[in-house]
Design a protein around this motif. Sequence first.
Motif, PDB file in Angstrom:
ATOM      1  N   GLY A 594       0.828  -1.196   0.000  1.00 14.71           N
ATOM      2  CA  GLY A 594       0.000   0.000   0.000  1.00 14.71           C
ATOM      3  C   GLY A 594       0.863   1.247   0.000  1.00 14.71           C
ATOM      4  N   THR A 595       0.304   2.357  -0.497  1.00 15.75           N
ATOM      5  CA  THR A 595       1.050   3.622  -0.442  1.00 15.75           C
ATOM      6  C   THR A 595       0.686   4.334   0.853  1.00 15.75           C
ATOM      7  OG1 THR A 595      -0.673   4.264  -1.965  1.00 15.75           O
ATOM      8  CG2 THR A 595       1.561   4.216  -2.813  1.00 15.75           C
ATOM      9  N   PRO A 596       1.683   4.936   1.506  1.00 15.77           N
ATOM     10  CA  PRO A 596       1.417   5.563   2.810  1.00 15.77           C
ATOM     11  C   PRO A 596       0.464   6.743   2.694  1.00 15.77           C
ATOM     12  CG  PRO A 596       3.566   6.184   1.979  1.00 15.77           C
ATOM     13  CD  PRO A 596       3.059   5.111   1.068  1.00 15.77           C
ATOM     14  N   ILE A 597      -0.154   7.086   3.790  1.00 21.16           N
ATOM     15  CA  ILE A 597      -1.114   8.186   3.813  1.00 21.16           C
ATOM     16  C   ILE A 597      -0.413   9.466   4.243  1.00 21.16           C
ATOM     17  CG2 ILE A 597      -3.227   9.049   4.866  1.00 21.16           C
ATOM     18  CD1 ILE A 597      -3.945   6.111   5.410  1.00 21.16           C
ATOM     19  N   GLN A 601      -3.747  14.145   2.558  1.00 21.71           N
ATOM     20  CA  GLN A 601      -4.818  13.246   2.099  1.00 21.71           C
ATOM     21  C   GLN A 601      -5.792  12.975   3.231  1.00 21.71           C
ATOM     22  OE1 GLN A 601      -2.667   9.812   1.029  1.00 21.71           O
ATOM     23  NE2 GLN A 601      -1.293  10.935  -0.346  1.00 21.71           N
ATOM     24  N   PHE A 605      -9.600  13.606   3.133  1.00 23.50           N
ATOM     25  CA  PHE A 605     -10.567  12.530   3.337  1.00 23.50           C
ATOM     26  C   PHE A 605     -11.593  12.943   4.379  1.00 23.50           C
ATOM     27  CE2 PHE A 605     -11.830   9.008   6.080  1.00 23.50           C
ATOM     28  CZ  PHE A 605     -12.585   8.291   5.179  1.00 23.50           C
ATOM     29  N   LEU A 608     -14.030  15.343   2.983  1.00 28.96           N
ATOM     30  CA  LEU A 608     -14.977  14.684   2.078  1.00 28.96           C
ATOM     31  C   LEU A 608     -16.007  13.905   2.890  1.00 28.96           C
ATOM     32  CD1 LEU A 608     -15.960  13.895  -0.633  1.00 28.96           C
ATOM     33  CD2 LEU A 608     -14.124  12.244  -0.850  1.00 28.96           C
ATOM     34  N   ILE A 632     -18.959  17.550  -3.436  1.00 31.84           N
ATOM     35  CA  ILE A 632     -18.419  16.179  -3.480  1.00 31.84           C
ATOM     36  C   ILE A 632     -17.812  15.926  -4.849  1.00 31.84           C
ATOM     37  CG2 ILE A 632     -19.004  13.737  -3.390  1.00 31.84           C
ATOM     38  CD1 ILE A 632     -21.231  14.427  -1.430  1.00 31.84           C
ATOM     39  N   VAL A 636     -14.083  14.764  -5.657  1.00 32.48           N
ATOM     40  CA  VAL A 636     -13.771  13.525  -6.378  1.00 32.48           C
ATOM     41  C   VAL A 636     -12.798  13.832  -7.501  1.00 32.48           C
ATOM     42  CG1 VAL A 636     -14.699  11.776  -7.923  1.00 32.48           C
ATOM     43  CG2 VAL A 636     -15.912  12.334  -5.822  1.00 32.48           C
ATOM     44  N   ILE A 639      -9.469  14.080  -6.220  1.00 31.61           N
ATOM     45  CA  ILE A 639      -8.869  12.749  -6.060  1.00 31.61           C
ATOM     46  C   ILE A 639      -8.267  12.299  -7.387  1.00 31.61           C
ATOM     47  CG2 ILE A 639      -9.350  10.322  -5.591  1.00 31.61           C
ATOM     48  CD1 ILE A 639     -11.499  11.151  -3.673  1.00 31.61           C
ATOM     49  N   PHE A 640      -9.024  12.480  -8.464  1.00 28.21           N
ATOM     50  CA  PHE A 640      -8.529  12.058  -9.781  1.00 28.21           C
ATOM     51  C   PHE A 640      -7.222  12.773 -10.106  1.00 28.21           C
ATOM     52  CE2 PHE A 640     -13.102  10.982 -11.043  1.00 28.21           C
ATOM     53  CZ  PHE A 640     -12.899   9.639 -10.794  1.00 28.21           C
ATOM     54  N   TYR A 642      -5.043  13.965  -8.075  1.00 25.50           N
ATOM     55  CA  TYR A 642      -3.950  13.453  -7.263  1.00 25.50           C
ATOM     56  C   TYR A 642      -3.512  12.070  -7.745  1.00 25.50           C
ATOM     57  CZ  TYR A 642      -1.251  11.696  -3.400  1.00 25.50           C
ATOM     58  OH  TYR A 642      -0.238  11.163  -2.661  1.00 25.50           O
ATOM     59  N   LEU A 643      -4.492  11.250  -8.133  1.00 25.29           N
ATOM     60  CA  LEU A 643      -4.166   9.873  -8.539  1.00 25.29           C
ATOM     61  C   LEU A 643      -3.899   9.807 -10.035  1.00 25.29           C
ATOM     62  CD1 LEU A 643      -6.606   7.873  -6.280  1.00 25.29           C
ATOM     63  CD2 LEU A 643      -4.169   8.277  -5.989  1.00 25.29           C
ATOM     64  N   SER A 644      -3.267  10.822 -10.575  1.00 25.14           N
ATOM     65  CA  SER A 644      -2.767  10.847 -11.955  1.00 25.14           C
ATOM     66  C   SER A 644      -3.814  10.498 -12.989  1.00 25.14           C
ATOM     67  CB  SER A 644      -1.539   9.937 -12.088  1.00 25.14           C
ATOM     68  OG  SER A 644      -1.666   8.795 -11.282  1.00 25.14           O
TER      69      SER A 644
ATOM     70  N   MET C   1      -3.159   4.694   1.827  1.00 29.77           N
ATOM     71  CA  MET C   1      -4.010   5.509   0.947  1.00 29.77           C
ATOM     72  C   MET C   1      -5.119   4.668   0.329  1.00 29.77           C
ATOM     73  SD  MET C   1      -2.881   7.767  -2.272  1.00 29.77           S
ATOM     74  CE  MET C   1      -2.454   6.354  -3.272  1.00 29.77           C
ATOM     75  N   GLU C   2      -4.729   3.422   0.009  1.00 26.61           N
ATOM     76  CA  GLU C   2      -5.767   2.523  -0.527  1.00 26.61           C
ATOM     77  C   GLU C   2      -6.957   2.474   0.421  1.00 26.61           C
ATOM     78  OE1 GLU C   2      -2.666   2.003  -0.719  1.00 26.61           O
ATOM     79  OE2 GLU C   2      -2.244   1.573  -2.827  1.00 26.61           O
ATOM     80  N   PHE C  44     -12.114   3.027 -11.249  1.00 25.15           N
ATOM     81  CA  PHE C  44     -10.771   3.622 -11.221  1.00 25.15           C
ATOM     82  C   PHE C  44      -9.853   2.766 -10.345  1.00 25.15           C
ATOM     83  CE2 PHE C  44      -7.813   6.959  -9.614  1.00 25.15           C
ATOM     84  CZ  PHE C  44      -7.228   7.218 -10.839  1.00 25.15           C
ATOM     85  N   VAL C  50      -1.829   4.868  -8.330  1.00 20.16           N
ATOM     86  CA  VAL C  50      -0.515   5.419  -7.996  1.00 20.16           C
ATOM     87  C   VAL C  50      -0.608   6.925  -8.160  1.00 20.16           C
ATOM     88  CG1 VAL C  50       0.932   3.462  -8.569  1.00 20.16           C
ATOM     89  CG2 VAL C  50       0.123   5.001 -10.364  1.00 20.16           C
ATOM     90  N   ALA C  51       0.257   7.656  -7.439  1.00 16.60           N
ATOM     91  CA  ALA C  51       0.245   9.111  -7.545  1.00 16.60           C
ATOM     92  C   ALA C  51       1.334   9.553  -8.514  1.00 16.60           C
ATOM     93  CB  ALA C  51       0.476   9.729  -6.162  1.00 16.60           C
ATOM     94  N   GLY C  52       1.025  10.597  -9.310  1.00 26.18           N
ATOM     95  CA  GLY C  52       2.049  11.264 -10.111  1.00 26.18           C
ATOM     96  C   GLY C  52       2.550  10.491 -11.310  1.00 26.18           C
ATOM     97  N   PRO C  54       0.767  10.101 -14.542  1.00 23.97           N
ATOM     98  CA  PRO C  54      -0.341  10.222 -15.499  1.00 23.97           C
ATOM     99  C   PRO C  54      -0.059   9.438 -16.773  1.00 23.97           C
ATOM    100  CG  PRO C  54       0.952  12.233 -15.446  1.00 23.97           C
ATOM    101  CD  PRO C  54       1.422  11.390 -14.309  1.00 23.97           C
TER     102      PRO C  54
END
Lengths: 948, 500, 117
Positions: A594-597, A601, A605, A608, A632, A636, A639-640, A642-644, C1-2, C44, C50-52, C54
């Motif tokens: 997992g990616t750290p928080i 974020q 969160f 939101l 909202i 959202v 979020i998009f 941030y999540l590329s 984050m997940e 999605f 993943v971040a960054g 695109p």
Amino acid sequence: MSLALIVAIPFLGALLPGLMIRSGRNASALAAGFATALALLMLGLNAPAVLRGEVVQTRIEWLPQVGLDANFMLDGLGLMFAGLILGIGLLVILYARFYLAKTDPMGQFYSFLLLFQGAMTGIVLSDNILLLLIFWELTSLSSFLLIGYWKHLPEGRQGARMALAVTGMGGLAMIAGMLILGNIAGSYDLSVILQNGEAIRASEWYLPALILILLGCFTKSAQFPFHFWLPHAMAAPTPVSAYLHSATMVKAGIFLMARMWPVLAGTDAWFYIVATTGLVTMVLGAVVALFKYDLKGLLAFSTVSHLGFVTMLLGFGTQAAAVVAMFHILNHATFKAALFMSAGIIDHEAHTRDIRRLGGLRALMPISFVISAVAALSMAGVAPLNGFISKEMMLAEAWETAWLDNRWVIAALATLGATFSVAYSLRFIGHVFLGPVRSDYPHAPHDPGPGLWLSPGVLVLAVVLIGLMPMTTVGWLVDAAVADVTGADVYVSLYLWHGFTPALAMSLIAFAGGLGLLLLHGALSRAWDGAPRPEAKRIFDALVGAVRGGADALTRLLHNGSLTRAIAIAVIVILGGALAAFFGGNHAPGLRAGTPIAPLQALGFLLLAVVIVATVVLQANRVLSLVLVGVIGLMVSAIFVYLSAPDLALTQISVEVATVILMLLALNFLPKVSPPEALAVHLRDGVIAAAAGIGAGVLAYAILMRDFAFPSIAAYHLANSKTEGGGNNVVNVILVDFRGYDTFGEITVLGIAALVIYALTETILKGGPANDRLLAMDPQGRAGDRHPMMFVVVARLVLPVALMVGVFIFLRGHNLPGGGFIAGLVVAIALLMQYMASGLGWAEARQRTDQHGIIGAGVLIAAATGIGSWFAGVPFLTSNYAYVSLPPLETFELATASLFDLGVFLCVLGAVMLALASISRLGIRAGGTVSAAAFDINPSSPRTEEAR
Amino acid sequence: MNHWIIVPVVLPAILAGLTVLAMRGDLVLQRVFGLGGTVALGGVALALLVAADANPPEVYRLGDWPAPFGIVLVLDRLAALMLTLTAFLALCVQLYVIGTGWDKRGRHFHALFGFQLMGLNGAFLTGDVFNLFVFFEVLLIASYGLMIHGGGRERLRAGVQYVTFNLVASTLFLFGLATIYSVTGTLNMADLAIKAATLPEGEAALLRVAGLLLLIVFGIKAALVPFHFWLPGTYANAPGPVAALFAIMTKVGAYSILRVFTLILPPSTPATGALYADILLPVALVTLAVGALGVLGARTVGRMVAFAAVASMGTLFVAVSQFTPAATTAALYYVLHSTLATAALFLIADLILARRGDLSLAEARPAFAGSGLIAWLFLGATVALAGMPPLSGFLGKLMILEVARDQMALVWSVILVTSLLMIVGFAQAGSTVFWKSHALPADHREADTAALPFVSVGLLLAAIVALTVLAGPVMGYLSATSASMWDPGPYIAAHALPEG
Amino acid sequence: MEALLAAVIGLLTAAGIYMLLRKRTFPVIVGLALLSYAVNLFIFASGRVVAGLPPILAPDAAAYTDPLTQALVLTAIVISFGMSAVIVVLAIGAYLETGSDGIDMTDAPSDRDGPAA
């Protein structure tokens, strides 16, 4: 072929009368008669072979995959029944021509009759039990039509439905029985099944099959306890009663029992079920018949009784009994048909069938008297008529047969039945024809013309001849039939005088007893009417009524029109199912790191989460909750970002704006607040919703924490986007190229949506309650500044910029975030602002092209781009591209994909504009500028109160 | 590359587009192009039917991208069969609409009708699950427009329910698709079939969930209990001809289940096994029972027919749930039969409504003009739908009884008892509408004497008769169809998927 | 984050379902909107996140996120936009026809179809 024809002719003939009725009643009667005669003739042509002992066959392949083929066979049994059906059919057709009134639709009558005749012939000639089933149910169907022939009579309608329900039920049971039989025998061909009697009787499935098939036979042949439908079928015109309910249809069950005799008979189960049912039915029918006042009622129950008579004999399972059964079938057909026709004549002449209002007709209707008397005496079993012989033989068999080792039961009961049958037969003569002539007949009776008495006359002649010389007249036929029933050679010997046998004694007792009963009839019938007894019709109606009521109640309970409940049920079932499915399978824990928080974020969160909860908590205030929904949406898209997923973010934002505007406009027409609901409701829904949320969340988490089981196809898209698709923005290349077909469908959806909205608006505006409500709404936004100067100016300035941006986004889309869809939305929104700023009138006036056109063009361009590639010999939507540099813009690549993207652009633009324009037309009708109003709503004051 | 495969999708799209662009105002032109288009569609469908029977499954690579990376259409017997059925039904409905002037009662009927066909054909042809979703949406949104065509109080309210429920279903569809993609990393059906069969142990649970979600989505379309609540209200309140067209919509659900659960997740799949079969059989029996009770208890002809449609889906899924080649053959036959019969009965109900004023069964109304002929049509359609001899319904039931022999006691009794309930219900209704009315003074209202509506219903009934008489040859094609469904080797091979 | 993303999806789904169960058209429409956010994020997520990174091809980019799911989400967004537009107007129509924005038909006279509209 010929056998198939014999069956087909009546069906084809059924078309004629309907067509020929225009040319008069005689024409249609003749047509029907001709068809029947033709079939009879063809049957006759086959007779000699059959009597030589051959079995004539016709095989036509129909549905071999199931084993259902149009196979026909004609043997002695079939010959006898087919002859009966067609012969008496001919007489009935003649009789009916003179019986029916001018007002009755005669063509229809003969069509139904021939339909029935064909089905009946089909049953007795089928060599495939599935085929037989088809004809079997057809008889139920056509008799339903015949009984209900006089549509206006409630008895007719009810009798028809009752007959259909009972015989239909039996038929369905028989389907199951026959399928089992076929499975045991390994074929549905009768000839094969008849060979496998041993195996079938040995099979564990024998008893179920037997019971199911007998259910069919007993319901059809009105055996106790299914006898009750037959008397109510008497609501049919008398020719129908004479044909269906004495001679033929009710004999179908008997025929099938005889047909299946070699396979099913000979076991204890067969004996005790069939013989006992027959015995009970015989006695019961005879007793009831004696106390009926309606002539046809009397005859109906006597028919029930005589069918029991034959059933019992078949139940005995001996060859001798079979002989009597076959013989009596013929005899009963002759005298009973004659009697029904006589009853019809009396009804026709005296305008009543009520025995209490008749009597003394002997002098007034001599011909009818003779006919009825002879037939009735035969029914009573008086020598030298045919009824006498078969009754004697039956009593002899009864004398021979023990029931549970008791030699007396059957003999005694058979005698009892015979006694009553003597009584009611003599009553038919005595109470109708004998006695003094009355003065109070509803209509002065006299003998009818030959048209009516000819048919019964012929039948009565047969009654006498068969009685006098049975061997010559029918011996050979019975012989042939019995040979096929028992599957063994027989030497039938029928003769009048059997000598001084127990049977003779029994019938003498019966005769004396019968006379006695008749003398005591007055007293007895008073006692009978006084005595309480179950009325079968009432029971049946109550049963059907209960079932229908139950069905109605259950249906309304289940389908009460509540969508909310339906959705709740769906959600619960989906959750439960998903859980069951999940825990039924193996699930390895996810190995993805997992990616750290990051704190940011976490903060986002929490924000939101708060907004979402607020949306729900404040949902009663609709405007507020809508604004929150907008928030909202923006988060959202954050979020998009941030999540590329820049494309998603762009699209999300633009769609968000459009949606919110749309729903704000909508709110002008809807109540601004939702009425409060009970806490319990909130809790219940809250629990369901929470469960669903947890389910979705957990599923998402499970997915996020593991990798694809197989490499994703997306790798290919990344690898080939530039080289093959000619674009750096892989998402856009997928949209317009790799999966351009999806996009083609997607823009079509948008276009259709706009059309639907437009059509709906038109419907609302075309007048009616909706339109009235619109007009009743108080014009909105009158108060205050409708078109703020600043806003107008800004909007004007924004327009060209927005258009530029649109083009820019459109062109860069293939390589950088953007594309036709987003461009379309941007431009649409810019135009939208003109609406809002300056009101609809202004904007509408300046709108040159119709949005319909834009949508249509969009779809067509997209489709055309796709088709274009055909001419390059490549499949739909195959793209091709080249680089173009167009200063001052950066060098961009122009692909046919871009042309496709243009279609997208137009479709989106047109759709959004058309949708919003439609809504604003509602606003115009409501007398205000919707768009302006959209921005000065006062949530606290609902503008439209709910009409309750 | 056989471009004809995509014509059933593109042709209606272009015609509908032209209708919107060029002939909005001209009803006559719309009718001409609409009918012409449907006839052409029928021709193409027939050609594809023949082609599919002669050749192995053929793949059409859209954008010339290789499977599984691009979207493909696949022409096989099953797809061709559904295309042909759709085209024929559409033709009958269109004739009826034109004959009765239903298309005058609102805007854009023919455009929406065309898009509806586009959606249906797209769904039958596609070989990509996400694309299946897209075309579900196309046919759904068109159906929304058709369902509320003409407007009216009850119709709009029912419309709101219909749309809402289906939007929920669409959302569920996306959840299912995302899940199946997250496991297998592909969207192509043939590719999914391979991946599902060779799925690592530990992924089974997620795949099972994905499959179940899809099963439910399709079950909603097919109106299987407890997801059938949307159907009675929708069908009873939709315009008669639209309800008739919707007879194919429930079959889209049936088609999707047949496709997905024979190709991608057949009972032989290790991960999922007999899960879906075990769910479907009881569901089918309950659906059949609910439908039959509805027929018996219905208070209007409209709802009676709607529930008959539910019951026929129940019967159909008894066959589907067996998941054997023979059972699938029977199911396919029943698909053809019940589509035609249900549609015919909906049109007949509309004929009655137009002449009688309403469809209430509570009490009789005076006899109406033409009730004699309509009564005959009603008899034919109900006999077929109740599964009484001699029409295709009986043959269909016979086959289904045959293939369900293993659960004889349960399945047979349910099927036969429900048949009786429906027979009684239909008889009651018919006697109220067509017989009891003769006890009342006849009303002499002038009925429209348009022949076209009767032609259309006649066509449907004729097709039912043909389906009965030619059952042998038809079954020949169908058993070939189900055989190829149960041996997906050639279907998958046609995709020329990359190794590994 | 997940976990956060999953939680957001869960929250949106719950909120959406809850709004769906209200007996009025408008909240139900809001519910559908919330649900579509949820499912878009879910699709999605099915491409993993993943971040960054695109999915815009660039020479210096080390890796890319899954572009396919993004395309699917785009399609889904557009379609649900069209759908919500329809249901909104349909809700207006039903409200104007009946004078009530109730979504249930428990009062509907289900024993009499027609007269022909």
